[in-house]
Design an enzyme around this catalytic site. Structure first.
Site, short mmCIF file in Angstrom:
data_model
loop_
_atom_site.label_atom_id
_atom_site.label_comp_id
_atom_site.label_asym_id
_atom_site.label_seq_id
_atom_site.Cartn_x
_atom_site.Cartn_y
_atom_site.Cartn_z
N ASP A 69 0.93 -1.33 -0.12
CA ASP A 69 -0.14 0.17 0.16
C ASP A 69 1.10 1.39 -0.59
O ASP A 69 2.03 1.43 0.64
CB ASP A 69 -0.87 0.20 1.08
N HIS A 216 3.32 -2.45 3.03
CA HIS A 216 3.45 -0.50 3.04
C HIS A 216 5.24 -0.02 2.12
O HIS A 216 5.99 -0.40 3.19
CB HIS A 216 3.94 0.07 4.56
#
Ligand SMILES: [Zn+2]
Length: 252
Positions: A69, A216
């Site tokens: 992400d 992430h």
């Protein structure tokens, strides 16, 4: 806020109307139950009360989906791609439109190396869950167009809501754009202050077929941070997947 009020205000009205008949304790109990149900629907990655979600891969899938992400990030994303290539794994990148426009080369590389690209909103506004559906749709269209202009492929159909927050308006926006909302089986929570040890420990129990894992590779716009944890976790995760003969596959 508006979407939450759609749930909370009617629930409160019903509770108040029942109070003369039932008295305080049952009404308070009903209120707590409705509030708990709403919180679960918003935050639990498996909750589909506000729209269908894909929190694991379809039955029969032999692999694990590694998802990333908040990218692309010029420092970290190339190293993530290098690591995935070294192990023959494919990943799914939920990218932010603002970052996409700054780093088109990384989007091209993701596409050319067979990774999947999904939407994660155009600017990752913290207020996204509180917007009206029309504004969400415009934002997600901008996110999708930024990607499609670079890849030359049809716009992505995978969508991970910012902060992973679902509500009736987010669900409506996803339905309007025919998007598949992808949550997760487990998250390393590497986007917040944590160590690679802790992040890996969170993911390890879900290291099995059909799991969708979250890491992430980037940061929200205007909120820079250290994403080296993602790389340190990958350095443990990928060999372990190899040892368990778990292929890294895209979210389909
Ligand atoms: Zn995010």
């Amino acid at each position: 806020m508006r979407a939450h009020l759609l749930i909370d205000v009617p629930a409160m009205a019903v509770a108040i109307s029942l109070m003369p008949t039932l008295g305080w304790p049952p009404v308070a109990g009903i209120g707590c139950a409705v509030s708990a149900l709403h919180t679960w629907a918003v935050l639990d990655p498996r909750a589909a009360l506000y729209g269908p979600v894909r929190w694991r891969l379809p039955a029969g899938s032999p692999g694990v989906a590694l998802t990333f992400d908040d990218g692309p990030n010029p420092e970290v994303t190339p190293l993530v791609l290098d690591r995935l290539a070294a192990f023959g794994c494919k990943g799914t990148f939920f990218v932010i439109g603002e970052h996409v426009r700054k780093h088109p080369d990384l989007i091209r590389r993701m596409a050319s190396e067979g990774h999947a690209i999904g939407l994660h909103s155009d600017r990752h506004a913290r207020s996204f869950p509180f917007w009206l559906p029309g504004r969400m749709v415009r934002d997600l269209r901008a996110n999708a167009e930024a990607i499609a202009q670079i890849t030359g492929a049809p716009p992505p159909t995978l969508f991970r809501p910012p902060m992973g927050i679902k509500n009736p308006f987010v669900g409506h926006a996803a339905t309007t754009l025919h998007l598949t909302t992808v949550t997760w089986t487990a998250t390393g929570r590497d986007g917040v202050a944590t160590t690679a040890d802790r992040a890996f420990a969170r993911l390890l129990p879900a290291l099995q077929p059909r799991s969708i894992l979250v890491l992430h590779d980037g940061c929200e716009p205007g909120r820079p941070g250290d994403r080296s944890t993602c790389l340190a976790v990958l350095d443990r995760l990928l060999p372990e997947m190899n040892r368990r003969s778990l292929p890294g596959v895209v979210v389909g």
